[in-house]
Design an enzyme around this catalytic site. Structure first.
Site, PDB file in Angstrom:
ATOM      1  N   HIS A 299     -21.345 -26.400   1.426  1.00 40.79           N
ATOM      2  CA  HIS A 299     -22.053 -25.521   2.350  1.00 40.79           C
ATOM      3  C   HIS A 299     -21.324 -24.182   2.446  1.00 40.79           C
ATOM      4  O   HIS A 299     -21.740 -23.193   1.853  1.00 40.79           O
ATOM      5  CB  HIS A 299     -22.187 -26.201   3.726  1.00 40.79           C
TER       6      HIS A 299
ATOM      7  N   CYS B 292     -17.153 -28.535   9.982  1.00 40.34           N
ATOM      8  CA  CYS B 292     -17.608 -27.184  10.315  1.00 40.34           C
ATOM      9  C   CYS B 292     -19.068 -27.176  10.760  1.00 40.34           C
ATOM     10  O   CYS B 292     -19.401 -26.671  11.817  1.00 40.34           O
ATOM     11  CB  CYS B 292     -17.432 -26.245   9.140  1.00 40.34           C
ATOM     12  N   HIS B 293     -19.948 -27.745   9.909  1.00 43.60           N
ATOM     13  CA  HIS B 293     -21.374 -27.680  10.247  1.00 43.60           C
ATOM     14  C   HIS B 293     -22.070 -29.024  10.101  1.00 43.60           C
ATOM     15  O   HIS B 293     -23.289 -29.097   9.951  1.00 43.60           O
ATOM     16  CB  HIS B 293     -22.075 -26.617   9.389  1.00 43.60           C
ATOM     17  N   GLY B 294     -21.262 -30.095  10.054  1.00 47.68           N
ATOM     18  CA  GLY B 294     -21.835 -31.429  10.085  1.00 47.68           C
ATOM     19  C   GLY B 294     -22.558 -31.864   8.829  1.00 47.68           C
ATOM     20  O   GLY B 294     -23.686 -32.340   8.886  1.00 47.68           O
TER      21      GLY B 294
END
Lengths: 403, 173, 295
Positions: B115, B135-137
């Protein structure tokens, strides 16, 4: 093609520039090979800037890292050894070429009216070269780098009143160190570009008054001159070929000839090498510096003044020489003085290379005596050149009317 | 006297000299260009050798390779089983577990979330028992494949080889 | 030749002879000066200049003796590394000398390192300073960092006092003073200056007292005890492992270590210079043709 050139010329007169400065630029037809050294100096400057730029991409100015980084360049970087050896030897060759160029100017009277400004730009270039070379030599941070920097920066302390503070300011500390190395690197990078700018001024001044020639006479007649291109472009290129062969012999087969072994020892502020010497091109001036040792507490300042004066006196040379004839070719006395001056510079260099307390003839003759004598002869050249020309002692030989 | 044959000879000579000279200038440029390529000390960091003999099943280590983190996981039979089972499911970035692990026991992953480049958490995190990027799952499974979250691709598998039973070499020489 | 050419030829001859004359004057001046110099700084400080050795790797076409390089690396690792580092060389680089990966690994592990480590000494610098008075210098650049280069390093390795030198010192000093004949004998055996018997007696006394005498070290007394002895390292290729052979091999290795790129430099140099010679001849030909029009 010609359409494109028309378009360009209407906006930037390139064709006209090439015409007036090359293909139709009148050059004396009798220039000898000593006139190749100016363009050779330009070649070396370009080599130095190119190799220097790429070395700077790998170098780090840091008292703890610089020595290692130079070895990293020598060992790990692709062709790093070539870049560094070309750069290190290039410095020596730059001075060789420029010394010949200066002596050529002195012999053929190229500093004489109307070429004074041209000559001054040349001296400014020479002076900046010395500064650049000195600071560049500090960058590998070996023993000679460190102690050379220490000795030369200490010269400033000879200046009355502000000297001591000035040295601390230059060092950025209480001795040569990391701040010194960093600022020297920045200046070493900048100065060559300034030199390049002054070279353009030097060429501008040259093209405004045109080249001198071995006879030292003004060109009267169109028959005396030939266009710069192709005659001198090809002659310069031929000179480049010869130069590059000699240069490459050193770079590839004797790359450490001009380097001191001590500079392969990392800088050690606790221990001075037994015998420190500047690079060969500074030796005559170093000898002049050391030769003034008989003035007691005034010696240090006087030595520094003498050394700086040895270069500064070149600025007034155009006004010291009063002969009606430019070229020494037709000036028997000046010619002899000139060769004495050349030998004197070589002897000064040799004195500078040897330790200050060295002697010859089994101790009978201290070198310092020779150093003092040669310093006197160095300045004597300028005085005598003035004397024999201003007092009309020299009888010149007949000078040809045209080439 | 300059004859016509002299003229053409000169043209040829001048052209040939110009060509030879230009070739020389081009050749002289090569060392400058080449000096930008990775230097010998950088190249010597191109591979990383890992001794995997000390890894217990289920244990994972993070090793630096070319300045980036690499996960080396010795998988348990259950983890291998879970990875193989998922081969036939609808995956965002379809890949077979057998193509991702040369030896089923060992999983080697470049541990940078596809990502935005964060380092995922170690094995056993996230909804699939694999790796969770904090960080963003983004959720990766026990084969390092993306299963849930914003990451578009599976965790890359760097080039690696087993030099012998216990020595893993990451990177190409 | 026509008349004009004759005149031109004469003026060229005159110019050349003038240049030769001034060059000769300069040369004679320089030569007489250098002849008057007693010698360089080393000679005046009391140590002999080590004789030149026929190293195979010097010169335009010089190449390293590969077998000597391998043996030298072995000497360096087994002997020098005890006290000195060679930090700009990594064990892995020794493969360039023909060692296999396993051999390199064994050498590295023998000194407690991995093959990616540099050749550093296991001796603690402070401990070294305590026992020798100085920190042993790194040897990576040693053959470039001393006047005399590889000849000097070799000279140091073989220049220590032998048993017979010591016996001579004891015999000469038995009566506490040095006679004229004895001075000559000592001067030629130990390469000392025979003109100063007092200084010589002092030197012999210190030598008998067990200090490390070396005939090629400026000042004669060296912090490092004799590092290489006959048979100090066991060679596997059947070469005799005398002190002289060990020294020759290890200096060969150190010369390589000082600049591993030197053979690349020399082989590129030949190509570049040959190219430049061809180009310069062509440029000269073009120059002649262009200038032919100028009278």
């Amino acid at each position: 093609m010609s359409k494109i050139m028309e378009w360009v010329d209407a906006r930037l007169p390139v064709t006209e520039l090439l015409k007036s400065q090359a293909t139709e630029y009148p050059t004396p037809k009798n220039l000898n090979y000593w006139w190749n050294f100016g363009s050779l100096a330009l070649l070396v400057l370009i080599i130095m800037i190119a190799t220097g730029l790429f070395l700077a991409m790998h170098y780090k100015a840091d008292a703890n890292q610089s020595f290692d980084v130079v070895e990293h360049i020598m060992r790990d970087v692709n062709y790093g050894w070539l870049l560094r050896y070309a750069h290190a030897n290039g410095a020596s060759f730059f001075f060789m070429v420029v010394y010949v160029h200066i002596l050529r100017g002195m012999y053929y009277g190229s500093y004489r009216q109307p070429r004074e400004i041209l000559w001054w730009f040349g001296i400014i270039i020479f002076f900046m070269m010395m500064g650049t070379a000195f600071m560049g030599y500090v960058l590998p941070w070996g023993q000679m780098s460190y102690w050379g920097a220490a000795v030369i920066t200490n010269l400033m302390s000879a200046i009355p009143v502000i000297g001591e503070d000035l040295v601390v300011w230059i060092w950025g500390g209480f001795s040569v160190g990391d701040p010194t190395l960093n600022r020297f690197f920045a200046l070493h990078f900048l100065l060559p570009l300034v030199i390049f700018g002054v070279v353009i001024l030097h060429l501008w001044a040259l093209h405004a008054v045109h080249s001198n020639n071995p006879d030292g006479i003004d060109l009267h007649d169109a028959k005396d001159s030939i266009p710069f291109h192709p005659y001198y472009t090809i002659k310069d290129f031929y000179g480049y070929g010869i130069f590059m062969i000699i240069f490459c012999i050193f770079v590839f087969y004797a790359p450490n000839f001009f380097l001191e072994p001590d500079n392969y020892i990392p800088a050690n502020p606790m221990q001075t090498p037994a015998h420190i010497v500047p690079e060969w091109y500074f030796l005559p001036f170093y000898a002049i510096l050391r030769s003034i040792d008989f003035l007691g507490s005034f010696s240090k300042l006087a030595g520094v003044l003498a050394m700086v004066g040895a270069i500064m006196i070149l600025f007034v040379l155009p006004f010291l020489d009063r002969s009606p004839v430019r070229s020494f070719r037709y000036r028997p006395l000046s010619k002899q003085l000139f060769w004495i001056f050349v030998v004197d510079c070589i002897v000064l260099g040799w004195v500078g290379y040897n330790p200050a307390d060295a002697t010859i003839f089994n101790g009978a003759l201290p070198l310092i005596i020779i150093g003092r004598t040669c310093t006197a002869i160095y300045f004597g050249y300028f005085f005598l050149l003035w004397a024999i020309t201003a007092l009309d002692i020299e009888k010149h030989q007949p000078v040809p009317k045209s080439i | 006297m300059v004859t016509e044959s002299d003229e053409s000879r000169r043209d040829f000579l001048t052209l040939a000299t110009g060509a030879v000279g230009a070739a020389g200038v081009a050749g002289a440029a090569w060392p400058f260009v080449k000096s930008w390529s990775p230097s010998a000390d950088v190249l010597s960091q191109a591979t990383t050798e890992v001794d995997v003999s000390g890894l217990a099943p289920g244990q994972m280590i993070t090793v630096p390779w070319q300045g980036k983190p690499v996960f080396v996981l010795r998988r348990t039979p259950a983890q291998i089983e879970a990875a193989r089972k998922a081969d036939n499911e609808a995956l965002p970035d379809p890949a077979k577990d057998a193509d991702r692990a040369k030896k089923p026991e060992y999983l080697v992953l470049l541990a940078l979330c596809t990502h935005l480049g964060c380092v995922p958490q170690p094995i056993g995190t996230g909804n699939f028992g694999g790796f969770l990027c904090p960080c963003h799952g983004s959720h990766y499974d026990t084969s390092g494949r993306i299963r849930q979250g914003p990451a578009p691709k599976n965790l890359p598998v760097p080039h690696y080889e087993f030099k012998d039973e216990k020595t893993l070499v990451i990177g190409k020489v | 030749m026509n008349c004009q050419e004759v005149i031109k030829f004469r003026s060229v001859v005159k110019r050349v002879s003038r240049m030769v004359r001034s060059a000769a004057v300069l040369l004679v001046a320089a030569a007489s000066l250098t002849a008057a110099v007693p010698g360089d700084a080393q000679a005046s400080s009391g140590a002999a200049v080590p004789p030149k050795q026929p190293w195979s790797f010097l010169g335009v076409f010089g190449q390293f003796d590969q077998a000597a390089l391998k043996r030298g690396a072995q000497v360096a690792v087994q002997s020098c590394l005890t006290c000195h580092s060679i930090k700009y060389i990594k064990f892995d680089q020794l493969r360039q000398l023909g060692f296999s990966e396993l051999e390199v690994k064994a050498m590295a592990e023998g000194t407690g390192r991995t093959k990616k480590d540099p050749l550093t000494s296991s001796m603690d610098p402070t401990a070294a300073k305590e026992s020798f008075g100085v920190v042993p210098p790194d040897l990576s650049l040693i053959t470039k960092a001393r006047k005399g280069y590889e000849d000097y390093v070799y000279g140091i390795l073989v220049g220590y006092a032998s048993d017979s030198d010591l016996a001579l010192a004891n015999r000469v000093m038995a009566d506490g003073k040095i006679g004229a004949e004895e001075a000559k004998e000592v001067a030629s055996a130990l390469l000392l200056d025979g003109h100063y018997p007092d200084k010589m007696a002092e030197t012999l006394k210190r030598m008998i007292g067990g200090e490390n005498f070396n005939r090629y070290f400026p000042g004669n007394f060296f912090a490092m005890p004799q590092p290489l002895m006959d048979g100090a390292v066991a060679y596997t290729d059947g070469t005799e492992n005398s002190k002289v052979q060990l020294a020759r091999d290890v200096v060969t290795f150190l010369a390589w270590a000082a600049e591993p790129t030197q053979m690349e430099r020399k082989s590129l140099g030949i190509k570049v210079i040959l190219y430049l010679v061809v180009l310069t001849i062509m440029l000269y030909a073009v120059k002649r043709r262009i200038w032919a029009k100028v009278h």
